[in-house]
Design a protein around this motif. Structure first.
Motif, PDB file in Angstrom:
ATOM      1  N   ILE A  36      15.264  -2.367 -14.960  1.00 57.82           N
ATOM      2  CA  ILE A  36      14.179  -3.329 -14.768  1.00 57.82           C
ATOM      3  C   ILE A  36      14.718  -4.754 -14.726  1.00 57.82           C
ATOM      4  CG2 ILE A  36      12.110  -4.308 -15.862  1.00 57.82           C
ATOM      5  CD1 ILE A  36      11.455  -1.522 -16.875  1.00 57.82           C
ATOM      6  N   ARG A  37      15.729  -5.029 -15.545  1.00 57.39           N
ATOM      7  CA  ARG A  37      16.280  -6.387 -15.610  1.00 57.39           C
ATOM      8  C   ARG A  37      17.190  -6.707 -14.425  1.00 57.39           C
ATOM      9  NH1 ARG A  37      18.516  -7.575 -21.560  1.00 57.39           N
ATOM     10  NH2 ARG A  37      18.736  -9.630 -20.582  1.00 57.39           N
ATOM     11  N   ASP A  38      17.565  -5.697 -13.663  1.00 60.40           N
ATOM     12  CA  ASP A  38      18.430  -5.921 -12.506  1.00 60.40           C
ATOM     13  C   ASP A  38      17.577  -6.473 -11.352  1.00 60.40           C
ATOM     14  OD1 ASP A  38      20.228  -5.896 -10.416  1.00 60.40           O
ATOM     15  OD2 ASP A  38      21.080  -3.957 -10.946  1.00 60.40           O
ATOM     16  N   GLN A  39      17.822  -7.705 -10.933  1.00 60.74           N
ATOM     17  CA  GLN A  39      17.015  -8.341  -9.897  1.00 60.74           C
ATOM     18  C   GLN A  39      17.163  -7.656  -8.540  1.00 60.74           C
ATOM     19  OE1 GLN A  39      18.041 -12.495  -9.865  1.00 60.74           O
ATOM     20  NE2 GLN A  39      16.980 -12.935 -11.783  1.00 60.74           N
ATOM     21  N   ARG A  40      18.248  -6.931  -8.345  1.00 60.73           N
ATOM     22  CA  ARG A  40      18.443  -6.233  -7.073  1.00 60.73           C
ATOM     23  C   ARG A  40      17.375  -5.169  -6.849  1.00 60.73           C
ATOM     24  NH1 ARG A  40      24.595  -4.503  -7.872  1.00 60.73           N
ATOM     25  NH2 ARG A  40      23.645  -4.023  -9.890  1.00 60.73           N
ATOM     26  N   ASN A  41      16.853  -4.587  -7.945  1.00 62.83           N
ATOM     27  CA  ASN A  41      15.807  -3.583  -7.800  1.00 62.83           C
ATOM     28  C   ASN A  41      14.502  -4.201  -7.315  1.00 62.83           C
ATOM     29  OD1 ASN A  41      17.375  -1.383  -8.628  1.00 62.83           O
ATOM     30  ND2 ASN A  41      17.036  -1.877 -10.786  1.00 62.83           N
ATOM     31  N   ALA A  42      14.244  -5.456  -7.671  1.00 59.69           N
ATOM     32  CA  ALA A  42      13.049  -6.143  -7.173  1.00 59.69           C
ATOM     33  C   ALA A  42      13.154  -6.347  -5.663  1.00 59.69           C
ATOM     34  CB  ALA A  42      12.873  -7.478  -7.887  1.00 59.69           C
ATOM     35  N   PHE A  43      14.352  -6.746  -5.194  1.00 59.29           N
ATOM     36  CA  PHE A  43      14.542  -6.910  -3.755  1.00 59.29           C
ATOM     37  C   PHE A  43      14.445  -5.564  -3.027  1.00 59.29           C
ATOM     38  CE2 PHE A  43      16.871 -10.719  -5.324  1.00 59.29           C
ATOM     39  CZ  PHE A  43      16.093 -11.673  -4.686  1.00 59.29           C
ATOM     40  N   ALA A  44      15.000  -4.501  -3.645  1.00 63.71           N
ATOM     41  CA  ALA A  44      14.936  -3.176  -3.032  1.00 63.71           C
ATOM     42  C   ALA A  44      13.494  -2.682  -2.944  1.00 63.71           C
ATOM     43  CB  ALA A  44      15.786  -2.187  -3.833  1.00 63.71           C
ATOM     44  N   ALA A  45      12.694  -2.935  -4.006  1.00 67.90           N
ATOM     45  CA  ALA A  45      11.286  -2.527  -3.988  1.00 67.90           C
ATOM     46  C   ALA A  45      10.524  -3.294  -2.914  1.00 67.90           C
ATOM     47  CB  ALA A  45      10.657  -2.758  -5.359  1.00 67.90           C
ATOM     48  N   GLY A  46      10.830  -4.592  -2.766  1.00 64.69           N
ATOM     49  CA  GLY A  46      10.179  -5.365  -1.719  1.00 64.69           C
ATOM     50  C   GLY A  46      10.529  -4.874  -0.326  1.00 64.69           C
ATOM     51  N   LEU A  47      11.790  -4.508  -0.112  1.00 68.15           N
ATOM     52  CA  LEU A  47      12.217  -3.989   1.192  1.00 68.15           C
ATOM     53  C   LEU A  47      11.540  -2.656   1.502  1.00 68.15           C
ATOM     54  CD1 LEU A  47      14.015  -4.218   3.680  1.00 68.15           C
ATOM     55  CD2 LEU A  47      15.857  -3.131   2.367  1.00 68.15           C
ATOM     56  N   LEU A  48      11.481  -1.772   0.502  1.00 69.32           N
ATOM     57  CA  LEU A  48      10.796  -0.494   0.707  1.00 69.32           C
ATOM     58  C   LEU A  48       9.313  -0.700   0.986  1.00 69.32           C
ATOM     59  CD1 LEU A  48      12.455   1.716  -2.078  1.00 69.32           C
ATOM     60  CD2 LEU A  48      12.801   1.871   0.392  1.00 69.32           C
ATOM     61  N   GLY A  49       8.718  -1.706   0.336  1.00 69.00           N
ATOM     62  CA  GLY A  49       7.314  -2.010   0.586  1.00 69.00           C
ATOM     63  C   GLY A  49       7.073  -2.468   2.010  1.00 69.00           C
ATOM     64  N   LEU A  50       7.955  -3.314   2.534  1.00 63.77           N
ATOM     65  CA  LEU A  50       7.820  -3.769   3.920  1.00 63.77           C
ATOM     66  C   LEU A  50       7.988  -2.602   4.894  1.00 63.77           C
ATOM     67  CD1 LEU A  50       9.804  -7.141   3.751  1.00 63.77           C
ATOM     68  CD2 LEU A  50       7.315  -6.818   3.830  1.00 63.77           C
ATOM     69  N   LEU A  51       8.903  -1.695   4.592  1.00 62.68           N
ATOM     70  CA  LEU A  51       9.083  -0.520   5.451  1.00 62.68           C
ATOM     71  C   LEU A  51       7.841   0.372   5.428  1.00 62.68           C
ATOM     72  CD1 LEU A  51      12.794   0.456   4.644  1.00 62.68           C
ATOM     73  CD2 LEU A  51      11.910  -0.609   6.735  1.00 62.68           C
ATOM     74  N   SER A  52       7.220   0.508   4.244  1.00 63.07           N
ATOM     75  CA  SER A  52       6.002   1.323   4.155  1.00 63.07           C
ATOM     76  C   SER A  52       4.866   0.684   4.952  1.00 63.07           C
ATOM     77  CB  SER A  52       5.602   1.510   2.694  1.00 63.07           C
ATOM     78  OG  SER A  52       5.202   0.283   2.115  1.00 63.07           O
ATOM     79  N   LEU A  53       4.782  -0.650   4.930  1.00 62.44           N
ATOM     80  CA  LEU A  53       3.762  -1.327   5.731  1.00 62.44           C
ATOM     81  C   LEU A  53       4.005  -1.106   7.218  1.00 62.44           C
ATOM     82  CD1 LEU A  53       3.328  -4.768   3.892  1.00 62.44           C
ATOM     83  CD2 LEU A  53       1.745  -2.833   3.902  1.00 62.44           C
ATOM     84  N   ALA A  54       5.277  -1.107   7.611  1.00 61.75           N
ATOM     85  CA  ALA A  54       5.599  -0.884   9.021  1.00 61.75           C
ATOM     86  C   ALA A  54       5.270   0.542   9.454  1.00 61.75           C
ATOM     87  CB  ALA A  54       7.076  -1.187   9.263  1.00 61.75           C
ATOM     88  N   CYS A  55       5.418   1.489   8.539  1.00 59.01           N
ATOM     89  CA  CYS A  55       5.160   2.898   8.880  1.00 59.01           C
ATOM     90  C   CYS A  55       3.682   3.250   8.828  1.00 59.01           C
ATOM     91  CB  CYS A  55       5.948   3.810   7.938  1.00 59.01           C
ATOM     92  SG  CYS A  55       7.739   3.719   8.119  1.00 59.01           S
ATOM     93  N   TRP A  56       2.979   2.789   7.770  1.00 57.67           N
ATOM     94  CA  TRP A  56       1.594   3.222   7.548  1.00 57.67           C
ATOM     95  C   TRP A  56       0.566   2.138   7.834  1.00 57.67           C
ATOM     96  CZ3 TRP A  56       4.724   4.851   3.002  1.00 57.67           C
ATOM     97  CH2 TRP A  56       5.207   6.140   3.164  1.00 57.67           C
ATOM     98  N   GLY A  57       1.015   0.950   8.163  1.00 51.90           N
ATOM     99  CA  GLY A  57       0.073  -0.109   8.484  1.00 51.90           C
ATOM    100  C   GLY A  57      -0.402  -0.874   7.264  1.00 51.90           C
ATOM    101  N   VAL A  58      -1.119  -1.957   7.526  1.00 52.84           N
ATOM    102  CA  VAL A  58      -1.613  -2.816   6.452  1.00 52.84           C
ATOM    103  C   VAL A  58      -2.991  -2.331   6.017  1.00 52.84           C
ATOM    104  CG1 VAL A  58      -2.253  -5.167   5.805  1.00 52.84           C
ATOM    105  CG2 VAL A  58      -0.321  -4.780   7.348  1.00 52.84           C
ATOM    106  N   SER A  59      -3.129  -2.055   4.729  1.00 52.98           N
ATOM    107  CA  SER A  59      -4.414  -1.657   4.152  1.00 52.98           C
ATOM    108  C   SER A  59      -4.383  -1.999   2.671  1.00 52.98           C
ATOM    109  CB  SER A  59      -4.672  -0.158   4.359  1.00 52.98           C
ATOM    110  OG  SER A  59      -3.746   0.612   3.624  1.00 52.98           O
ATOM    111  N   SER A  60      -5.539  -1.878   2.029  1.00 50.78           N
ATOM    112  CA  SER A  60      -5.595  -2.202   0.599  1.00 50.78           C
ATOM    113  C   SER A  60      -4.748  -1.229  -0.218  1.00 50.78           C
ATOM    114  CB  SER A  60      -7.049  -2.159   0.110  1.00 50.78           C
ATOM    115  OG  SER A  60      -7.621  -0.876   0.346  1.00 50.78           O
TER     116      SER A  60
END
Length: 250
Positions: free
Chosen positions: A209-233
């Motif tokens: 949790i304290r490793d900041q690289r995991n925050a960047f990795a989670a953000g990147l995976l989130g952007l990929l999920s938006l690209a795959c499934w679209g923007v929704s709530s």
């Protein structure tokens, strides 16, 4: 005038049957999923058993003393128990059966993978007495010298540990992190419920949790999920909250 088959009463009966069928279908799907998971766990246990052949027969009354703390290495964790003498071990194991029945004949049977899995999900366990062979489940049994024991100024009383274990037999609450088999044996032997496995896992989780690289990795995976499934709530909110939470905690 009696309502027709498509009147209010008929619609209610039809809706009730539909809900009943839907509920039965959901239970069937859940059972199939649990059965498949239990089958998978059974194969994993089989492979682990093949990799770790069973130890030679225990010399009863000579290999271990009453009150000894025993451990059995598993794939991802270590299982613990208190030796009671005469080839018997008291140990805490997840088990759903004590929560649904009090029939001693069924409870005495060896805990299956399905019973164990449902016990973990329902957070129920039992402190039971099994033979050393059943406790080991095909793995090697080792005498444990716990880190707490090395820190103790006064050696623990083995007989007192065995009596504590015997006093707790029966159904108990269960938690993977806060009330597992290691908490049980450390309370019996040292009077303080601790789990080094849990503490090590929490330290590892804290470091992740304290490793900041995991925050960047989670953000990147989130952007990929938006690209795959679209923007929704359902996709946008986790994409924002998860990286933000990891970033603030790092």
């Amino acid at each position: 005038m009696c309502p027709g088959p498509f009147g209010a009463s008929g619609a209610w009966r039809h809706g009730g049957r539909a809900h009943l069928l839907a509920g039965q279908s959901a239970l069937l799907i859940l059972y199939v999923m649990l059965d498949a998971l239990a089958f998978f766990l059974d194969k994993v246990v089989f492979l682990v058993t093949c990799a770790h052949p069973p130890p030679p027969p225990l010399e009863r009354g000579r290999a271990y003393r009453r009150g000894d703390l025993l451990e059995v290495p598993r794939t991802l964790f270590t299982h613990f128990g208190i030796y009671l003498g005469d080839g018997r071990v008291a140990h805490l194991i997840p088990d759903i059966l004590p929560a649904v029945t009090s029939d001693v004949r069924h409870l005495r049977h060896k805990v299956t993978n399905m019973r164990l899995l449902l016990g973990v999900l329902a957070k129920r366990a039992s402190v039971r007495v099994d033979s050393v062979e059943d406790f080991a489940y095909g793995a090697s049994v080792r005498l444990n010298t716990h880190a707490m024991e090395r820190a103790c100024r006064v050696p623990p009383d083995a007989e007192d540990a065995a009596r504590r274990a015997e006093s707790l037999l029966g159904s108990v609450p269960y938690s993977l992190l806060w009330n597992n088999c290691e908490h049980f044996v450390t309370w019996c032997r040292y009077g303080a419920a601790r789990s080094l496995q849990t503490e090590q896992f929490c330290q590892w989780l804290k470091s992740q949790i304290r490793d900041q690289r995991n925050a960047f990795a989670a953000g990147l995976l989130g952007l990929l999920s938006l690209a795959c499934w679209g923007v929704s709530s359902g996709t946008t909110l986790p994409v924002i909250l998860i990286p933000f939470t990891l970033w603030m905690a790092s």
